[in-house]
Structures are given as C-alpha cells and as structure tokens.
Design a protein around this motif. Structure first.
Motif, PDB file in Angstrom:
ATOM      1  N   PRO A   9      36.770   3.847  -3.941  1.00  0.00           N
ATOM      2  CA  PRO A   9      36.803   3.916  -5.230  1.00  0.00           C
ATOM      3  C   PRO A   9      37.666   5.428  -5.586  1.00  0.00           C
ATOM      4  N   PRO A  10      37.808   5.972  -6.873  1.00  0.00           N
ATOM      5  CA  PRO A  10      38.000   7.331  -6.602  1.00  0.00           C
ATOM      6  C   PRO A  10      36.820   7.956  -6.285  1.00  0.00           C
ATOM      7  N   LEU A  11      37.127   9.715  -5.856  1.00  0.00           N
ATOM      8  CA  LEU A  11      36.278  10.587  -5.190  1.00  0.00           C
ATOM      9  C   LEU A  11      35.505  11.692  -6.512  1.00  0.00           C
ATOM     10  N   SER A  12      35.003  11.880  -6.470  1.00  0.00           N
ATOM     11  CA  SER A  12      34.809  12.972  -7.817  1.00  0.00           C
ATOM     12  C   SER A  12      33.458  14.126  -6.557  1.00  0.00           C
ATOM     13  N   VAL A  55      31.000  16.342   4.072  1.00  0.00           N
ATOM     14  CA  VAL A  55      32.014  16.006   4.082  1.00  0.00           C
ATOM     15  C   VAL A  55      32.947  14.777   5.029  1.00  0.00           C
ATOM     16  N   ALA A  56      31.831  14.382   5.893  1.00  0.00           N
ATOM     17  CA  ALA A  56      32.343  13.230   6.902  1.00  0.00           C
ATOM     18  C   ALA A  56      31.709  11.729   6.044  1.00  0.00           C
ATOM     19  N   LEU A  57      31.282  12.082   5.120  1.00  0.00           N
ATOM     20  CA  LEU A  57      31.645  10.620   3.568  1.00  0.00           C
ATOM     21  C   LEU A  57      32.094  10.029   3.120  1.00  0.00           C
ATOM     22  N   THR A  58      33.013  10.828   3.047  1.00  0.00           N
ATOM     23  CA  THR A  58      34.567  10.610   2.207  1.00  0.00           C
ATOM     24  C   THR A  58      35.733  10.402   2.289  1.00  0.00           C
ATOM     25  N   ALA A  59      35.661   9.932   4.209  1.00  0.00           N
ATOM     26  CA  ALA A  59      36.835   8.524   4.595  1.00  0.00           C
ATOM     27  C   ALA A  59      38.070   9.852   4.440  1.00  0.00           C
ATOM     28  N   GLY A  60      37.751  11.204   3.807  1.00  0.00           N
ATOM     29  CA  GLY A  60      39.431  12.060   3.927  1.00  0.00           C
ATOM     30  C   GLY A  60      40.012  11.804   2.566  1.00  0.00           C
ATOM     31  N   ARG A  61      39.690  10.943   1.520  1.00  0.00           N
ATOM     32  CA  ARG A  61      39.339  10.917   0.383  1.00  0.00           C
ATOM     33  C   ARG A  61      40.246  12.281  -0.821  1.00  0.00           C
ATOM     34  N   GLU A  62      40.885  11.993  -0.809  1.00  0.00           N
ATOM     35  CA  GLU A  62      41.511  13.700  -2.328  1.00  0.00           C
ATOM     36  C   GLU A  62      40.392  13.009  -3.527  1.00  0.00           C
ATOM     37  N   VAL A  63      39.850  14.547  -4.161  1.00  0.00           N
ATOM     38  CA  VAL A  63      38.737  14.904  -4.693  1.00  0.00           C
ATOM     39  C   VAL A  63      39.612  14.803  -5.894  1.00  0.00           C
ATOM     40  N   SER A  64      39.700  14.117  -6.925  1.00  0.00           N
ATOM     41  CA  SER A  64      40.190  14.085  -8.408  1.00  0.00           C
ATOM     42  C   SER A  64      39.912  14.805  -9.340  1.00  0.00           C
ATOM     43  N   ARG A  91      37.395  23.066   2.132  1.00  0.00           N
ATOM     44  CA  ARG A  91      36.471  21.702   3.117  1.00  0.00           C
ATOM     45  C   ARG A  91      37.396  20.223   2.404  1.00  0.00           C
ATOM     46  N   LEU A  92      38.446  20.390   1.088  1.00  0.00           N
ATOM     47  CA  LEU A  92      38.435  18.631   0.767  1.00  0.00           C
ATOM     48  C   LEU A  92      39.806  19.230  -0.260  1.00  0.00           C
ATOM     49  N   PRO A  93      40.759  17.970   0.526  1.00  0.00           N
ATOM     50  CA  PRO A  93      41.514  17.887  -0.046  1.00  0.00           C
ATOM     51  C   PRO A  93      41.660  17.839  -1.573  1.00  0.00           C
ATOM     52  N   ALA A  95      43.620  16.642  -5.633  1.00  0.00           N
ATOM     53  CA  ALA A  95      44.690  16.344  -6.360  1.00  0.00           C
ATOM     54  C   ALA A  95      44.842  17.823  -6.438  1.00  0.00           C
ATOM     55  N   THR A  96      46.470  17.191  -7.198  1.00  0.00           N
ATOM     56  CA  THR A  96      46.985  19.144  -7.021  1.00  0.00           C
ATOM     57  C   THR A  96      46.543  18.961  -9.189  1.00  0.00           C
ATOM     58  N   ASP A  97      46.502  18.514 -10.164  1.00  0.00           N
ATOM     59  CA  ASP A  97      46.417  18.124 -11.483  1.00  0.00           C
ATOM     60  C   ASP A  97      43.973  18.029 -11.653  1.00  0.00           C
ATOM     61  N   ALA A  98      43.484  18.585 -10.471  1.00  0.00           N
ATOM     62  CA  ALA A  98      42.364  18.079 -10.586  1.00  0.00           C
ATOM     63  C   ALA A  98      41.394  17.922 -12.068  1.00  0.00           C
ATOM     64  N   GLU A  99      40.726  17.622 -12.221  1.00  0.00           N
ATOM     65  CA  GLU A  99      40.148  18.234 -13.454  1.00  0.00           C
ATOM     66  C   GLU A  99      38.798  19.170 -13.302  1.00  0.00           C
ATOM     67  N   ILE A 100      38.397  20.604 -13.419  1.00  0.00           N
ATOM     68  CA  ILE A 100      37.612  21.249 -13.162  1.00  0.00           C
ATOM     69  C   ILE A 100      36.916  21.217 -13.573  1.00  0.00           C
ATOM     70  N   THR A 101      35.823  21.125 -14.345  1.00  0.00           N
ATOM     71  CA  THR A 101      35.051  21.029 -15.755  1.00  0.00           C
ATOM     72  C   THR A 101      33.431  22.093 -15.295  1.00  0.00           C
ATOM     73  N   MET A 102      33.382  23.131 -16.294  1.00  0.00           N
ATOM     74  CA  MET A 102      31.729  23.556 -15.787  1.00  0.00           C
ATOM     75  C   MET A 102      31.606  23.637 -17.048  1.00  0.00           C
ATOM     76  N   GLU A 103      30.142  23.482 -16.902  1.00  0.00           N
ATOM     77  CA  GLU A 103      28.996  23.507 -18.316  1.00  0.00           C
ATOM     78  C   GLU A 103      29.004  25.338 -18.479  1.00  0.00           C
ATOM     79  N   ALA A 104      28.197  25.963 -19.554  1.00  0.00           N
ATOM     80  CA  ALA A 104      28.244  27.500 -19.921  1.00  0.00           C
ATOM     81  C   ALA A 104      27.786  27.107 -21.710  1.00  0.00           C
TER      82      ALA A 104
END
Length: 384
Positions: A9-12, A55-64, A91-93, A95-104
């Motif tokens: 499945p997709p990776l976060s 990192v090895a557990l991610t099977a080279g997948r892109e982080v979305s 360390r991780l590929p 995605a170009t349009d990755a959503e990057i959220t931060m709580e504040a």
C-alpha cells in the motif's frame, strides 16, 4: 489458508516530537512536560538515526505524506525542522506533491515560526484550538487564549499553505448546546479548509481519568453533534471520517492513508509503524516511549508480525472509520487473505444493517456509524 498476492500500500511517515509546555488533563498521548530547553538538534539527530534503522523496511517506496505530531511539534525551532526535513529527504524518496503536516499550538512564539516551518517544507499546519471559550480553555489546561487561536488561524491562512486544520472539541465539562455551537461558529468563521471536530472522551491514565469532570449527557451530546453537523454542512464542509470535516479537495491525505490501511513508518518517542513487506508479512513497530531512553539510542521497543487471524479486525477497524465506499478487492490486496474467510461476518453485518454491499464495494451505513463497536466486534478473532 490460501494466500493471495499482496499489494504494497501507499507509504506515509509519522514523526513524534514528545514535549509540551505542560501536560493537558485530558491527554493520553505520549507527551512530556518540558523541563528546561528542548534539545532541538540532538533530538533531530536521534530521529534521523531511528529512521536509518527502518529505511530497509520500506522496500524503496516513495513517501506520499509526512505528519509531525506530538506533544507540541511547534516547540521545535524552525532550524531544527529544516535539519529534520532535509534529513528525511536525503534518506527517503519523497513524492513531489507530498503533503507535509505539522501540529502546532496557537501560542504566540510558535505562530511566529510558521513561515520558518514553511521554508523547511511544511505545507499543512494543524492548529490545536480545542475551544474559543477562555473558561473552557482554562478547564482543559490549555495555555493559550481565544485571541491567540484566532491570530494563529489568520497567520496560517495568510501563508498560502496547501491547507490548514483547526482542532476543536465538543462535549466539554459543563458545556451547553449553545456554547458548543458557538465554538463551532467561531471556527467556521475562520474558514479553515479542514476541521477536526471531536468529542472529549475521558481516558484512563490522565488527570481527568482520576478526577472525572461532569460532561454533557448522551442526549445533549447527540443534540450537539446533530446541530453542529448541520452547521458544518451548511458552511460547505463534508464529513469524511468519524470526526473529520473538509472542504472539497482538502481532506487530510495522511489520515486517509491510515484509515485505508496504508503503511506508515513511525519514528520518534513512542511512535507506531505498520510496514507491509514484499512477502506479505505486515510488521508493526513500536518505539521507546520516554525521551530519556530514546535519546540514549534505544529506539526500538518492539517489532512483530500481525497474525493472519488479527488482520480482518485491524483492516476493518481502520476502514470503517471512513464514510467512503471501500473496494471489496482491497481486503485481499492489503491483507493477503481470501474474502471467503470474512464472508460470515460480512453477511451478519449486512443482516444487521451496519453495511451495504455492491459488486465492487462495501459501505458503512448510518446504523453502522452509530453501532461502530458492535460492527467491529464481528471481526474480532477468537484466537489469542
């Protein structure tokens, strides 16, 4: 049991920042009241070392998607945030349009750092408002006032971020229907693209757990939900998850991935991860909870494979939180199990009116939403 080909499945990525200025009486998250200064750069170095191990557990997948939660992530300096996100990108590929959220938190200091966080790559901020009533905020142990919350929301809106979210609670101690709806109206007036509106629940191991306040009764809670839900819909928000509302196109992609039984790497104190391996094994990881142990370099508390008999419950526990239809073939793709093994439970759920079924999908009904626990219990494994 026949095995089905598993699809990865997709990776976060979830990153936990464990400190708060003070602990709120209702909070059972892994957060620790700050004594002295945040060890900004030292903690970031440990986060990246923790990430290196996984990192090895991610099977080279892109982080979305990335979600930086806490605690109070906005206690981290913008320089440390830059160091952290640069380290993740190295360390991780991503995605170009990755959503990057931060709580504040809406405190003054943190709000002024928003633009620095944005430069580091954060494109979605989730602001923990909880209430606009000074009395209720004090009762919840919050250290900001309504003016700061409004200022933080205006600041987030003015930055031109991809999105921002306001967190709001209802069912607060001694809260009337009028007070709950007034909070919601003030939140809607700030026009956030996303609103998390959830009911206060008393958790064990919290201050409220040991000295419970008087909360509104079930009838009052139902009135609050029904009238609040109508207000949100009228303002153009769509409910897509038990306690999440968004304007069209602004759902939280990170949380959607959780609820769709996606994978996520968890780094930082007490962070949980779920990582499907190419052979179909679903690994769960749990990191050391206390900052002292974590920063001594002992990152991993445990790692284990999810047993086949637990997979149906884990899948549906997430999937049924979403109000969207779920593709029937996804169950097999993400669990590696044939649909035949859950057929009796599905038939029972259909009979009770908890779900509907089409050739392609299953969908939770209004009845199913009301009796979510009873629905999920159908999928609990008898094996221990």
């Amino acid at each position: 049991m026949p095995c089905v080909m598993v699809e990865l499945p997709p990776l976060s990525l979830y990153i936990h920042i464990p400190w708060c200025v003070q602990k709120c009486p209702y909070c059972d998250f892994n957060s620790h009241a700050l004594k002295g200064e945040v060890p900004h750069e030292e903690y970031v170095r440990h986060l990246l070392a923790d990430l290196d191990n996984d990192v090895a557990l991610t099977a080279g997948r892109e982080v979305s998607t990335i979600f930086i939660g806490g605690g109070t992530p906005s206690l981290l300096s913008s320089e440390a945030m830059q160091l952290l996100l640069d380290g993740v990108r190295a360390r991780l590929p991503l995605a170009t349009d990755a959503e990057i959220t931060m709580e504040a938190n809406p405190g003054t200091v943190e709000a002024d750092r928003f633009s620095g966080y944005q430069r580091a790559g954060v494109n979605r901020i989730s602001i923990g408002v909880q209430s606009f009533s000074p009395q209720k905020l004090q009762r919840l142990g919050r250290i900001h006032g309504p003016e700061e919350a409004i200022r933080a929301a205006h600041l987030a809106a003015g930055l031109g971020l991809r999105s921002f979210n306001l967190d709001l609670m209802h069912g607060l101690p001694d809260q009337s229907l009028a007070e709950a709806l007034d909070d919601l109206k003030q939140a809607i007036a700030l026009n956030p693209p996303h609103l998390s509106w959830y009911q206060l629940t008393i958790e064990p191991n919290t201050l409220f757990g040991s000295r419970p306040p008087v909360l509104p009764d079930d009838d009052s809670l139902w009135d609050i939900f029904e009238q609040g839900d109508a207000l949100l819909r009228a303002a153009g928000y769509q409910q897509y998850e038990t306690s999440a509302y968004a304007k069209p196109g602004y759902r939280c992609e990170h949380n959607l991935n959780y609820w769709r039984f996606g994978d996520y790497l968890g780094v930082g104190c007490g962070a949980h991860g779920k990582l499907t391996q190419p052979d179909g094994t679903i690994l769960r990881t749990v990191k050391t909870r206390h900052p002292r142990g974590f920063m001594a370099g002992n990152y991993q508390e445990k790692q284990f494979a999810v047993a086949d008999h637990d997979k149906p419950f884990e899948y549906f526990m997430n999937r049924f939180r979403l109000l969207e239809a779920m593709p029937r073939d996804e169950f097999s793709r993400y669990t590696g199990l044939p649909v035949a093994i859950i057929r009796p439970q599905i038939d029972c759920a259909l009979e009770k009116g908890y779900i509907t079924e089409s050739e392609q999908s299953w969908q939770i009904t209004e009845q199913g939403k009301l009796f979510l626990n009873s629905l999920l219990e159908l999928f609990l494994s008898e094996e221990e």
